[in-house]
Structures are given as C-alpha cells and as structure tokens.
Motif scaffolding. Sequence first.
Motif, PDB file in Angstrom:
ATOM      1  N   PRO A  98      39.002  38.675  46.790  1.00 29.47           N
ATOM      2  CA  PRO A  98      39.897  39.120  47.870  1.00 29.47           C
ATOM      3  C   PRO A  98      41.284  39.527  47.391  1.00 29.47           C
ATOM      4  CG  PRO A  98      38.770  37.081  48.475  1.00 29.47           C
ATOM      5  CD  PRO A  98      38.412  37.359  47.048  1.00 29.47           C
ATOM      6  N   GLU A  99      41.827  38.803  46.385  1.00 27.31           N
ATOM      7  CA  GLU A  99      43.222  39.054  46.004  1.00 27.31           C
ATOM      8  C   GLU A  99      43.370  40.218  45.025  1.00 27.31           C
ATOM      9  OE1 GLU A  99      41.651  35.992  43.142  1.00 27.31           O
ATOM     10  OE2 GLU A  99      41.329  36.564  45.224  1.00 27.31           O
ATOM     11  N   LEU A 100      42.253  40.689  44.449  1.00 27.64           N
ATOM     12  CA  LEU A 100      42.354  41.817  43.519  1.00 27.64           C
ATOM     13  C   LEU A 100      42.364  43.133  44.284  1.00 27.64           C
ATOM     14  CD1 LEU A 100      40.022  41.067  40.453  1.00 27.64           C
ATOM     15  CD2 LEU A 100      42.403  40.429  40.827  1.00 27.64           C
ATOM     16  N   THR A 101      43.049  44.113  43.715  1.00 29.59           N
ATOM     17  CA  THR A 101      43.042  45.440  44.333  1.00 29.59           C
ATOM     18  C   THR A 101      41.721  46.144  44.010  1.00 29.59           C
ATOM     19  OG1 THR A 101      43.926  46.606  42.423  1.00 29.59           O
ATOM     20  CG2 THR A 101      45.541  45.626  43.945  1.00 29.59           C
ATOM     21  N   VAL A 102      41.510  47.260  44.695  1.00 27.17           N
ATOM     22  CA  VAL A 102      40.314  48.074  44.431  1.00 27.17           C
ATOM     23  C   VAL A 102      40.295  48.491  42.963  1.00 27.17           C
ATOM     24  CG1 VAL A 102      39.114  50.214  45.007  1.00 27.17           C
ATOM     25  CG2 VAL A 102      40.313  48.914  46.812  1.00 27.17           C
ATOM     26  N   ARG A 103      41.436  48.994  42.503  1.00 23.34           N
ATOM     27  CA  ARG A 103      41.504  49.491  41.122  1.00 23.34           C
ATOM     28  C   ARG A 103      41.247  48.367  40.122  1.00 23.34           C
ATOM     29  NH1 ARG A 103      45.578  53.007  41.541  1.00 23.34           N
ATOM     30  NH2 ARG A 103      44.650  54.990  40.961  1.00 23.34           N
ATOM     31  N   GLU A 120      37.575  58.634  38.653  1.00 19.65           N
ATOM     32  CA  GLU A 120      36.411  59.388  39.123  1.00 19.65           C
ATOM     33  C   GLU A 120      35.631  58.594  40.170  1.00 19.65           C
ATOM     34  OE1 GLU A 120      33.270  60.214  36.316  1.00 19.65           O
ATOM     35  OE2 GLU A 120      32.112  61.097  37.957  1.00 19.65           O
ATOM     36  N   ALA A 121      35.452  57.297  39.899  1.00 20.65           N
ATOM     37  CA  ALA A 121      34.710  56.462  40.855  1.00 20.65           C
ATOM     38  C   ALA A 121      35.466  56.329  42.169  1.00 20.65           C
ATOM     39  CB  ALA A 121      34.449  55.085  40.244  1.00 20.65           C
ATOM     40  N   LEU A 122      36.795  56.201  42.086  1.00 16.07           N
ATOM     41  CA  LEU A 122      37.614  56.109  43.306  1.00 16.07           C
ATOM     42  C   LEU A 122      37.437  57.363  44.154  1.00 16.07           C
ATOM     43  CD1 LEU A 122      40.943  54.641  41.851  1.00 16.07           C
ATOM     44  CD2 LEU A 122      39.428  53.521  43.503  1.00 16.07           C
ATOM     45  N   ASP A 123      37.437  58.514  43.490  1.00 15.38           N
ATOM     46  CA  ASP A 123      37.264  59.774  44.217  1.00 15.38           C
ATOM     47  C   ASP A 123      35.875  59.868  44.831  1.00 15.38           C
ATOM     48  OD1 ASP A 123      39.776  60.737  43.851  1.00 15.38           O
ATOM     49  OD2 ASP A 123      39.292  61.855  42.024  1.00 15.38           O
ATOM     50  N   ARG A 124      34.879  59.449  44.063  1.00  9.47           N
ATOM     51  CA  ARG A 124      33.502  59.596  44.562  1.00  9.47           C
ATOM     52  C   ARG A 124      33.270  58.791  45.829  1.00  9.47           C
ATOM     53  NH1 ARG A 124      29.390  59.186  39.527  1.00  9.47           N
ATOM     54  NH2 ARG A 124      27.810  59.980  40.966  1.00  9.47           N
ATOM     55  N   VAL A 125      33.874  57.614  45.920  1.00  2.00           N
ATOM     56  CA  VAL A 125      33.671  56.800  47.132  1.00  2.00           C
ATOM     57  C   VAL A 125      34.806  56.977  48.145  1.00  2.00           C
ATOM     58  CG1 VAL A 125      32.293  55.084  45.886  1.00  2.00           C
ATOM     59  CG2 VAL A 125      34.749  54.699  46.201  1.00  2.00           C
ATOM     60  N   GLY A 126      35.765  57.841  47.833  1.00  6.97           N
ATOM     61  CA  GLY A 126      36.828  58.135  48.795  1.00  6.97           C
ATOM     62  C   GLY A 126      37.821  57.003  48.988  1.00  6.97           C
ATOM     63  N   LEU A 127      38.102  56.253  47.915  1.00 13.34           N
ATOM     64  CA  LEU A 127      39.020  55.112  48.055  1.00 13.34           C
ATOM     65  C   LEU A 127      40.319  55.297  47.276  1.00 13.34           C
ATOM     66  CD1 LEU A 127      36.666  51.965  47.941  1.00 13.34           C
ATOM     67  CD2 LEU A 127      37.957  52.813  49.899  1.00 13.34           C
ATOM     68  N   ARG A 128      40.599  56.515  46.847  1.00 13.97           N
ATOM     69  CA  ARG A 128      41.786  56.707  46.012  1.00 13.97           C
ATOM     70  C   ARG A 128      43.073  56.289  46.734  1.00 13.97           C
ATOM     71  NH1 ARG A 128      43.855  59.872  41.536  1.00 13.97           N
ATOM     72  NH2 ARG A 128      41.892  60.860  41.019  1.00 13.97           N
ATOM     73  N   VAL A 164      45.525  48.464  47.107  1.00 10.05           N
ATOM     74  CA  VAL A 164      45.655  47.369  48.082  1.00 10.05           C
ATOM     75  C   VAL A 164      44.627  46.279  47.747  1.00 10.05           C
ATOM     76  CG1 VAL A 164      46.423  48.973  49.871  1.00 10.05           C
ATOM     77  CG2 VAL A 164      44.031  48.242  49.821  1.00 10.05           C
ATOM     78  N   ALA A 165      44.990  45.039  48.073  1.00  7.98           N
ATOM     79  CA  ALA A 165      44.060  43.920  47.867  1.00  7.98           C
ATOM     80  C   ALA A 165      42.849  44.132  48.769  1.00  7.98           C
ATOM     81  CB  ALA A 165      44.749  42.604  48.210  1.00  7.98           C
ATOM     82  N   VAL A 166      41.671  43.886  48.243  1.00  7.28           N
ATOM     83  CA  VAL A 166      40.473  44.180  49.050  1.00  7.28           C
ATOM     84  C   VAL A 166      40.382  43.273  50.275  1.00  7.28           C
ATOM     85  CG1 VAL A 166      39.164  45.113  47.107  1.00  7.28           C
ATOM     86  CG2 VAL A 166      38.870  42.739  47.738  1.00  7.28           C
ATOM     87  N   ALA A 167      41.097  42.140  50.258  1.00  4.86           N
ATOM     88  CA  ALA A 167      41.111  41.256  51.434  1.00  4.86           C
ATOM     89  C   ALA A 167      41.601  41.992  52.683  1.00  4.86           C
ATOM     90  CB  ALA A 167      41.986  40.043  51.172  1.00  4.86           C
ATOM     91  N   THR A 168      42.424  43.028  52.479  1.00  2.81           N
ATOM     92  CA  THR A 168      42.991  43.748  53.621  1.00  2.81           C
ATOM     93  C   THR A 168      42.079  44.886  54.092  1.00  2.81           C
ATOM     94  OG1 THR A 168      44.163  45.366  52.267  1.00  2.81           O
ATOM     95  CG2 THR A 168      45.316  43.293  52.735  1.00  2.81           C
TER      96      THR A 168
END
Length: 252
Positions: free
Chosen positions: A92-97, A133-141, A146-150
Amino acid sequence: MAEGLAVEGLSVGFGGVRALDGVDLALRPGEIVGLVGPNGAGKSTLINCVGGQLEAAAGRVSLDGAPLDSMPPYLRARRGVLRTFQRIAVFPELTVREHLFVAVRARRPAGTRWSELVDRAQPNEAEALAIEEALDRVGLRERADVAVATLPLGACRLVEIARALVGGPRVLLADEPSSGLDPREAETLATVLRSVAGQGTGVLLVEHDLAMVAELCDRVVVLHVGRVIAQGSFAEVMADPTVQRAYLGHAA
Ligand SMILES: Nc1ncnc2c1ncn2[C@@H]1O[C@H](COP(=O)(O)OP(=O)(O)OP(=O)(O)O)[C@@H](O)[C@H]1O
Ligand SMILES: [Mg+2]
C-alpha cells in the motif's frame, strides 16, 4: 520437447476437499487460454501451483520442458512465469513506479543485494525504459508517483499487470484481472493482454466475464470440481451439455 507451459496430472487437496484432481493443461507461446469454471472449481489453485505459491500433492509443471516443481516463486518469476492475484497483492505505501522498479530489479541474477532492491537505488537506463513503457501500456503514467493505497481497485489490478510486464513474462497467469475494472480500464486490459500475447507470451486468463473470454481467448479450458470437463473454442465449450450442467447445476 514441448514449447511453452505444460501442466500434467496436477492434484491438490485441502483436508477432505479435492481442489485439483489430475489436471492437464498446455499453454503455447503467444496463446491466450481462458480458464473458466464455477466458484470453487480450482482455477486459483491451479494458478498458485504454476506460480509456485502452492505445492501440489502430485503432478508436474514445466516450462519449455524444464521442470519448475521444486522452484520457489521468485525463481519461476525469473524464468518469466509471472502472475496477478485474485485478491490483489500490492504494497500500500509504495508508489506505482516503485512497484515496477522492485519487479524489474528482481530480474537480476541471484546475489542481488536487498539494498539494491529497495534502498536508495535508482533504475538504470534499460530498467527506466521498461518501467515507463509498462506505465504507458496500462495507462498509469499520470498516477505513477502516488502510493497505491490511494488508488481504486481497478488501478491496482493494472499495477499488477504492469508489474508482470516489466518482469519479462513468458507466461502470464492472470487471476480475474478484470474484476473491479471500469469499462475503460477493461478495454486497456484487453489491449494489453492481446499485445503481450502478440509478443509471444502465453496468457492463462481466469475470467468470470465470459464476453471477455469470448473476445480474447484462442482456446478455453473448463474446470469443475478440480477436473477439466471440457476444452476447445469458446463456442464449443459453451455448447457442451456437461459445461452447461456445471454452470447451471442441473441438466440444460
Ligand atoms: N487455502 C485453502 N484452504 C482450504 N481450502 C481451500 C484453500 N484454497 C482453496 N480451497 C478450496 O479449494 C477449492 C478450489 O478453490 P479455488 O480458490 O481454486 O477455486 P476458484 O475456481 O478459484 O474459485 P473462484 O471462482 O471463487 O475464485 C474450493 O473448494 C476452495 O474452498
Ligand atoms: Mg479463484
């Protein structure tokens, strides 16, 4: 030697429950196979055995003819056996990246220091490229820092997909990846699964949304009470009276 993933004679019991009972399944490179069946059929148990999270009582799992059975999940992941979880498994506390950095760094050979994984380490150029590239492919750039908890559930599922993508998947095991996704996210997911298969990755897709199975899968395997009761094209298996009985609970 068979190319791709081979599951042979897999059996798992939980106390008195036979979760898997002599299951055979093949997944060739670039193929999308739908794994469907009613609740409790054994779909997640099968994924757990292939991913290495669960030990089977009997049977074999191999990739390109090489046995995986005695390997822990991280070694299977290094071979390219990557997965998503039905009940999402994120930090939860880690960001997407940061999720993607840990996954891409974990591809390094044994001996990698823990501090290189999580400390103040920075991705090298190739790693950074794979992450973007992965961020772009799933549209999360836009939401990469942001922390994934949010994040809502749908976005967390896409984080898990992206994490598998940066791991260099040869086999992608996706356990109900569309659950909790809005229509736009589901469309992104379908596009990503198609493109990852197009690059030669075998995709095993556990999915309750039968429209998605019909649209994406080259082949469908139906599990019921731990056994494969049918396999073939979507139309073939859905027309099978045994499958209809399994889903409806009575003769169709
Ligand atoms: N850790 C466990 N302990 C005990 N029984 C379990 C465990 N995991 C699964 N089971 C049982 O094994 C059977 C298969 O479960 P599994 O989760 O693989 O089904 P599934 O096809 O993934 O179902 P769903 O569509 O609901 O996700 C079920 O009867 C389930 O209750
Ligand atoms: Mg399941």
